[in-house]
Design a protein around this motif. Structure first.
Motif, short mmCIF file in Angstrom:
data_model
loop_
_atom_site.label_atom_id
_atom_site.label_comp_id
_atom_site.label_asym_id
_atom_site.label_seq_id
_atom_site.Cartn_x
_atom_site.Cartn_y
_atom_site.Cartn_z
N ALA A 16 0.83 -1.32 -0.04
CA ALA A 16 0.11 0.19 -0.09
C ALA A 16 1.02 1.23 0.01
O ALA A 16 0.52 2.48 -0.54
CB ALA A 16 -1.05 0.04 1.29
N ALA A 17 2.07 1.21 0.67
CA ALA A 17 2.63 2.53 0.77
C ALA A 17 3.38 2.70 -0.53
O ALA A 17 3.41 3.95 -1.03
CB ALA A 17 3.91 2.17 1.72
N LYS A 18 3.76 1.81 -1.44
CA LYS A 18 4.23 2.04 -2.66
C LYS A 18 3.34 1.91 -3.80
O LYS A 18 3.63 2.23 -5.12
CB LYS A 18 5.44 1.00 -3.28
CG LYS A 18 6.57 1.18 -2.23
CD LYS A 18 7.76 -0.12 -2.56
CE LYS A 18 8.76 0.23 -1.37
NZ LYS A 18 9.87 -0.92 -1.86
N GLN A 19 2.18 1.63 -3.56
CA GLN A 19 1.16 1.51 -4.66
C GLN A 19 1.63 0.58 -5.50
O GLN A 19 1.50 0.61 -6.71
CB GLN A 19 0.64 2.81 -5.15
CG GLN A 19 -0.36 3.33 -4.30
CD GLN A 19 -1.81 2.92 -4.37
OE1 GLN A 19 -2.26 2.92 -5.31
NE2 GLN A 19 -2.55 2.43 -3.37
N ASP A 20 2.06 -0.91 -5.08
CA ASP A 20 2.87 -1.50 -5.94
C ASP A 20 2.86 -3.04 -5.44
O ASP A 20 2.31 -3.17 -4.30
CB ASP A 20 4.31 -1.15 -6.19
CG ASP A 20 4.82 -1.91 -7.51
OD1 ASP A 20 4.09 -2.73 -8.32
OD2 ASP A 20 6.18 -1.63 -7.91
N VAL A 21 3.14 -4.05 -6.30
CA VAL A 21 3.27 -5.38 -5.82
C VAL A 21 4.60 -5.27 -4.82
O VAL A 21 5.55 -4.84 -5.07
CB VAL A 21 3.53 -6.31 -7.04
CG1 VAL A 21 3.66 -7.65 -6.53
CG2 VAL A 21 2.40 -6.30 -7.79
N ASP A 22 4.60 -6.09 -3.70
CA ASP A 22 5.61 -6.45 -2.99
C ASP A 22 6.43 -7.62 -3.56
O ASP A 22 6.48 -8.70 -3.30
CB ASP A 22 5.08 -6.87 -1.36
CG ASP A 22 6.24 -6.95 -0.55
OD1 ASP A 22 7.37 -7.05 -0.94
OD2 ASP A 22 6.15 -6.94 0.58
N TRP A 23 7.19 -7.09 -4.47
CA TRP A 23 7.96 -8.08 -5.40
C TRP A 23 8.80 -8.91 -4.38
O TRP A 23 9.08 -10.37 -4.76
CB TRP A 23 8.72 -7.22 -6.59
CG TRP A 23 7.81 -6.78 -7.37
CD1 TRP A 23 7.64 -5.39 -7.43
CD2 TRP A 23 6.90 -7.09 -8.52
NE1 TRP A 23 6.84 -4.94 -8.72
CE2 TRP A 23 6.32 -6.13 -9.00
CE3 TRP A 23 6.85 -8.39 -8.86
CZ2 TRP A 23 5.46 -6.45 -10.14
CZ3 TRP A 23 5.95 -8.62 -9.85
CH2 TRP A 23 5.15 -7.63 -10.71
N ASP A 24 9.72 -8.58 -3.72
CA ASP A 24 10.50 -9.26 -2.64
C ASP A 24 9.80 -10.39 -2.04
O ASP A 24 10.11 -11.47 -2.00
CB ASP A 24 11.17 -8.47 -1.92
CG ASP A 24 12.35 -7.53 -2.79
OD1 ASP A 24 12.72 -7.70 -3.64
OD2 ASP A 24 12.76 -6.43 -1.87
N GLN A 25 8.69 -9.94 -1.56
CA GLN A 25 8.02 -10.94 -0.59
C GLN A 25 7.10 -12.03 -1.49
O GLN A 25 7.40 -13.09 -1.23
CB GLN A 25 6.96 -10.19 0.09
CG GLN A 25 5.76 -11.29 0.94
CD GLN A 25 6.67 -11.32 2.36
OE1 GLN A 25 7.81 -11.47 2.18
NE2 GLN A 25 6.10 -11.87 3.21
#
Length: 895
Positions: free
Chosen positions: A376-385
Motif C-alpha cells: 500500500a505504501a508504494k502502490q505496487d506489488v511487494d515483489w521481494d515478498q
C-alpha cells in the motif's frame, strides 16, 4: 462473508474450513460440552444446510448447540461433524510439519517447517484441497487433486479395468481424466463375439454413470473429464452426446484438436475420420490410442468417413454455444509446448482442464494468494515478498511428491520419474483492483506479462536450486528439455534460466498450473484462480447451505464512499468482452508450462459465428484450450445476474430451489440459480437481485384485452418458401400496423406430427407478437428462435437452416429488412444468382440436398409426408405395411 486478514475465519469461510479441510475426528461420539462442531440443520439430499456452533449440553445421543447466529437448537450426535482442528493456525502447523518431514536431517526439517509455516501463515500460500485435508491427517488420503489414467484397452476387460481404476481414485477424493480415443467406433466389428461395438461414446456414458454413483454415495462429488481426438470416427457423436438427455450427465467433455485440423478448417479442406485396423495381429498388444505412434510402426489405418473439417468445427462451436460443451484442447500444440514432449506425451487433461497429463499423471496443486502481496505504501506489488513465497512454495510442492501415499504403483512410478508440480495463483482480480488496474485493459495485459513472467522466473530458478541439492527428475535430459516450446520462450526472456538448467539440472518437469481454486478461494475470501469477480454481492447455495456473500474489497470501498458508484476498475466477468477474457488467458498462458482453468464469459446474444472467431483467436494467441459460457445457455448456469429479459426456466428453478433458504436467511433478494464443478464440488451460486420483483404477475382479463392487438379483417404480408430439414416450409408473415403480427406455418403433410408442431409454433409466435407494445418483440423473437438446432441442417452460409424455428427467424429477418440475400447454387460449377426483389410470395431457392452443409440425407420429396420418430428424432416415420416405421433407425409403433 467476512474474513479477517489474520487468518481467523467466520461465516461461510469457517464452514468450508471445518467441512472440507480441518482434520476430522472420526468418532463423533467423543463430542463433549464446549466443542465447536459443524451441525447438519437441514437434512435434504439436494440442498442440505450446515451451521457452526458450540455444544452447550449433552445427554446420551442428544446435544444442545448454540449456533454462531445466536440461535440454540437440539440435535443428535449423528448430525455432527467433530474436528480435531478448530482454527487455520492448527492446520498450518499440521501441514508445515507433514510436508517438511521428508527433508533429510533434523536441522533441515526444522528449517523448512519454519519456512513452510511462514508461507502458509495468513493464507499467503493456499494448498490444494487434497493437501489441506490429507497431509499429516491420514496415510490413506491422496494429496493429489486429479489424475489422468491410460486410455482404456479396447476390450471388455480393459474397459472394466479402467472403470475400476477410476472408481478407486474418485473414492479417495481425486478427479479423473480419460481419453476415449483408444476405443473402436460404433458399429465396428468385434471378431471375438461375432458382433459390433457400441462405440466409444457409449462407454463414456458408463464412466459418467459410475461417477454419478460415487457422488450419491459420498459427501464429495466425483469429477470426470472425457476427451476424444479429432480423427476418431465417433467424434461427431461425442460432440453432441449431451444433447440427448441422460447419456452423459456427470462428466465434462473436450475435443482434442490438432494443428492439421485447424489448418483444414482455415483452408476449408476435407477431414478424414479414421481408426486402426482392428484385424492387425498386434492390435491388442500395441494399440494404446496414439495414432501417430501406430502409423510410425507401419501399421494400417482404416478410413471410415471423410467430412468437411468445417462441418466438424461448426458442430463443436454450435454445441459450445448452446451449452458450454464440449471444450477444445489444442492437444498437438500442447505437446509441442510440453516439457515432457520427449518422453511422456500429454493425452488428456484433468476435469477442470488446467493440467494436461500423461497416462498415470497427477495434479499436485497449490496457489499463491496474490491479494496478500499489495504494498500500500508504494502502490505496487511487494515483489521481494512474492519472490520469496514463490520459491519456497516450489519446494513445498516438491516435498508433497514424497509425502503423499500412493494407491497405484503406476502413479508413483510416473510421478517420481517426472516430479510434476503445479503452482498457481488466486486473488489476481483483488490485487488488480487494489492497484487500480482494469482487468482486460491493454494496461492489464502488460501488467500480467510482468507479474507472471516474474513468478515463472522465480519458480524455475527455485526448481534448479532444488535439483542442485537433491537431483533432477529422473527423466531429465538437458539438451531435450530446453527444446520444448515453453522453455524456448522462457529462456529467450530470461537467459539465466537456460544457464541454470544446464548447470544445475531441473527438479520438476513442470512447475506452474492455473487451477480454478473455487472452494479454497471462497474460504479465504478472495477472487478465485485468475478469474475476475463474477459479482460483488451474491448468494451461494451448496451442501453447506444458503449464504449471502459480499466481496470484501468492494464492500470496503462502498463503506468508505457511501452512495457512490464503484470505480471503472471494479469489473465483473460479464462486464468484459469475450475477447478480453481470451487475451488475459493468452497473456498468462505465455508463462504457464501446464495450462489454465479459465472461462470466457459471453453475452446471451453472442452468436455461433462469434464463438468460432473467439476460438480461432484463442488458437492464434497461443492458448492451449478454450471454454466459453454464454449467459443463459443453460437452464441451470454457472453464474447469473438479473437481466431485463429474465430466463423463465431459470427463474422458475430459482423460485423452487431457493424459496425455503431465502426465508431462512430473512431475505428475498435472489436471482436464477447456477451450478459449477469446482475442485470436484457442485456449488450453486445465485447473484443478488429482487426475487419478489422478478416473480411473474397475474394478469387481469381487462388488462390483457387492452394490450392484446386484435386481428383486423384484412391483413397484408408475404409468404416465404424455405427448405428445412423436415421438408419445404411455407412461412406467411402478416403485418399489423407495419410490424409483423401474425405467422402461419405450412410444413409437412396435413395431420402429421410435423404439421401439427409447425401450426402450434405459428400460433404461439402470433400470440407473442400481438400482445403488448411491440418495441423489440420482433427482434427478441428472432434472437430466441435463431440457431435452434434439430437432428439435421440444410443449406450453406446465410441460407443454412437448422430447424423449422430457425427458418421462422430467418424469414422474420428478411421480412423486416425487406431484402433477399445473395445465394450460391451448388451445381457442377458454382453460379451466383441474385434473387429478385421481394414480392408478395418471395421464394428462397432450394440448395440441393446432397450438398447441404452438415445435413442428414433426408429426401426433400419424402420428408413432407413423414412424421418425427420418437426413438431417433428424425423426420422419417412413414407408413409401411399398415404401421408407422422409421426408415432411419428401424423403430416401429407396432412392435
Amino acid at each position: 462473508m467476512e474474513t479477517e486478514r489474520a487468518g481467523r475465519l467466520e461465516g461461510l469461510s469457517e464452514k468450508i474450513f471445518l467441512d472440507r479441510y480441518a482434520w476430522k475426528n472420526a468418532n463423533s461420539n467423543e463430542t463433549s460440552v464446549g466443542d465447536v462442531v459443524l451441525v447438519l440443520t437441514k437434512d435434504d439430499p439436494k440442498f442440505p444446510s450446515k451451521e457452526v456452533g458450540e455444544v452447550l449440553a449433552r445427554e446420551g445421543n442428544k446435544v444442545r448447540i448454540k449456533l454462531r447466529s445466536g440461535d440454540t437448537i437440539d440435535s443428535s450426535i449423528e448430525k455432527l461433524t467433530l474436528t480435531i482442528e478448530k482454527t487455520p493456525e492448527e492446520m498450518w502447523d499440521r501441514l508445515a510439519k507433514a510436508v517438511s518431514s521428508v527433508e533429510d536431517g533434523a536441522d533441515k526439517r526444522k528449517l523448512w517447517q519454519e519456512r513452510f509455516r511462514y508461507i502458509l501463515e495468513d493464507w499467503k500460500l493456499v494448498p490444494g484441497g487434497r493437501i489441506a485435508a490429507g497431509a499429516g491427517a491420514s496415510e490413506e488420503l491422496t494429496l493429489f487433486n486429479c489424475y489422468v489414467i491410460p486410455s482404456p484397452e479396447d476390450s471388455r476387460g480393459g474397459i472394466m479395468n479402467t472403470l475400476t481404476e477410476m472408481t478407486e481414485i474418485m473414492a479417495r477424493g481425486g478427479g479423473v481424466g480419460i481419453n476415449l480415443s483408444s476405443l473402436r467406433p460404433r458399429r465396428a466389428i468385434v471378431a471375438g463375439v461375432n458382433g459390433s461395438s457400441s462405440g466409444a461414446v457409449s462407454w463414456g456414458g458408463l464412466f459418467s454413470y459410475t461417477t454419478g454413483l460415487i457422488e450419491q454415495g459420498g459427501s464429495r462429488r466425483g469429477a470426470l473429464m472425457l476427451m476424444m481426438n479429432d480423427w476418431h470416427p465417433d467424434v461427431l457423436d461425442f460432440i453432441t452426446v449431451k444433447q440427448t438427455m441422460g447419456q452423459v450427465t456427470n462428466a465434462n467433455l473436450s475435443v482434442c484438436v490438432s494443428n492439421d485440423f485447424m489448418r483444414a478448417v482455415k483452408e476449408d479442406l476435407d477431414w478424414d475420420l479414421v481408426f486402426p485396423d482392428t484385424k492387425d495381429p498386434s492390435y491388442d498388444e500395441q494399440w494404446d490410442g496414439d495414432l501417430e505412434k501406430w502409423r510410425r510402426a507401419g501399421k494400417k489405418v482404416m478410413l471410415y468417413k471423410t467430412v468437411p473439417a468445417r462441418e466438424v468445427w461448426h458442430s463443436i462451436m454450435e454445441s459450445a454455444w448452446k451449452s458450454a460443451e464440449p471444450g477444445v484442447v489444442f492437444m498437438e500444440y500442447y505437446n509441442e509446448m510440453s516439457n515432457s514432449w520427449y518422453f511422456n506425451p500429454i493425452i488428456s487433461t484433468n476435469p477442470c482442464g488446467e493440467q494436461g497429463l500423461p497416462a498415470w499423471g497427477v495434479c499436485n496443486l497449490s496457489a499463491v494468494n496474490l491479494s496478500k502481496f499489495y504494498d500500500a505504501a508504494k502502490q505496487d506489488v511487494d515483489w521481494d515478498q512474492l519472490g520469496k513465497v514463490t520459491r519456497w512454495s516450489v519446494r513445498f510442492l516438491d516435498n508433497v511428491i514424497d509425502a503423499t501415499p500412493y494407491h497405484f504403483e503406476e502413479n508413483e512410478r510416473n510421478q517420481k520419474k517426472e516430479r510434476r508440480i503445479g503452482l498457481g495463483t488466486m486473488g489476481l482480480a483483488e490485487l488488480m483492483i487494489k492497484l487500480e488496474i482494469r482487468y482486460g485493459s491493454p494496461e492489464s495485459l502488460m501488467f500480467l506479462d510482468k507479474l507472471y513472467g516474474f513468478m515463472a522466473r522465480e519458480a524455475y530458478l527455485a526448481s534448479t536450486e532444488i535439483a542442485a541439492e537433491k537431483g533432477s527428475f529422473p527423466a531429465f535430459e538437458a539438451d531435450k528439455y530446453v527444446q520444448s516450446g515453453f522453455m524456448k520462450n522462457l529462456i529467450s526472456a530470461y537467459p539465466e534460466i537456460g544457464d541454470a538448467v544446464t548447470k544445475r539440472g531441473m527438479r520438476n518437469v513442470t512447475v506452474i498450473t492455473q487451477a480454478p481454486t473455487g472452494s479454497t478461494g471462497t474460504m479465504v475470501g478472495t477472487s478465485t484462480g485468475i478469474e475476475p469477480y463474477f459479482a460483488f454481492e451474491y448468494y451461494r447455495q451448496s451442501r453447506l447451505g444458503f449464504d449471502k456473500q459480499y466481496v470484501p474489497v468492494a464492500q470496503e470501498w462502498k463503506d468508505a464512499n457511501p452512495g457512490e458508484e464503484l470505480p471503472e476498475y471494479y469489473v465483473t466477468s460479464m462486464s468484459l468482452s469475450a475477447e478480453d477474457h481470451i487475451r488475459v488467458q493468452a497473456a498468462i498462458q505465455r508463462w504457464v508450462d501446464s495450462s489454465i482453468s479459465k472461462t470466457a464469459n459471453c453475452p446471451n446474444d453472442f452468436t455461433v459465428e462469434d464463438t468460432k472467431k473467439l476460438y480461432e483467436l484463442a488458437f492464434e494467441l497461443g492458448c492451449k484450450g478454450v471454454t466459453i459460457y454464454r449467459d443463459g445457455s443453460r437452464d441451470v448456469q454457472v453464474l447469473s445476474t438479473k437481466k431485463d429479459e429474465a430466463d423463465q426456466s431459470a427463474l422458475e428453478k430459482a423460485v423452487t430451489d431457493t424459496i425455503e433458504e431465502t426465508t431462512q436467511a430473512d431475505s428475498a433478494e435472489t436471482a436464477s440459480g447456477q451450478q459449477q464443478l469446482i475442485n470436484g464440488e457442485t456449488d450453486t451460486v445465485t447473484a443478488a437481485g429482487n426475487l419478489n420483483a422478478a416473480l411473474p404477475q397475474s394478469l387481469e382479463p381487462q388488462v390483457f384485452d387492452k394490450e392484446y392487438k386484435r386481428r383486423p379483417q384484412v391483413l397484408s404480408g408475404a409468404t416465404y418458401k424455405m427448405n428445412t430439414p423436415f421438408g419445404m416450409a411455407y412461412i406467411t408473415i402478416n403485418d399489423i400496423n407495419e410490424s409483423p403480427g401474425e405467422i402461419f406455418l405450412n410444413v409437412g403433410k396435413a395431420g402429421s406430427d410435423v404439421s401439427a408442431m409447425a401450426e402450434a409454433l405459428g400460433r404461439v409466435c402470433s400470440l407473442f407478437l400481438r400482445y403488448g407494445d411491440h418495441g423489440n418483440k420482433v427482434m427478441l423473437l428472432i434472437k430466441h428462435l435463431k440457431g435452434i438446432g434439430g437432428t439435421g441442417a440444410i443449406g450453406f452460409g446465410v441460407n443454412r437452416v437448422e430447424s423449422i424455428a430457425d427458418a421462422v427467424a430467418k424469414a422474420l429477418e428478411m421480412h423486416i429488412e425487406n431484402k433477399e440475400p445473395e445465394v450460391v447454387y451448388e451445381q457442377a460449377a458454382s453460379v451466383k444468382a441474385v434473387v429478385p426483389q421481394r414480392s408478395t410470395a418471395a421464394e428462397l431457392p432450394v440448395v440441393p440436398q446432397a450438398a447441404a452443409y452438415g445435413s442428414k440425407p433426408y429426401s426433400t420429396a419424402g420428408s413432407s409426408s413423414t412424421d418425427l420418430c420418437p426413438s431417433c428424432g428424425s423426420a422419417s416415420l412413414i407408413n409401411i405395411e399398415g404401421c408407422k416405421t422409421c426408415s432411419v433407425c428401424g423403430f416401429s409403433k407396432c412392435s
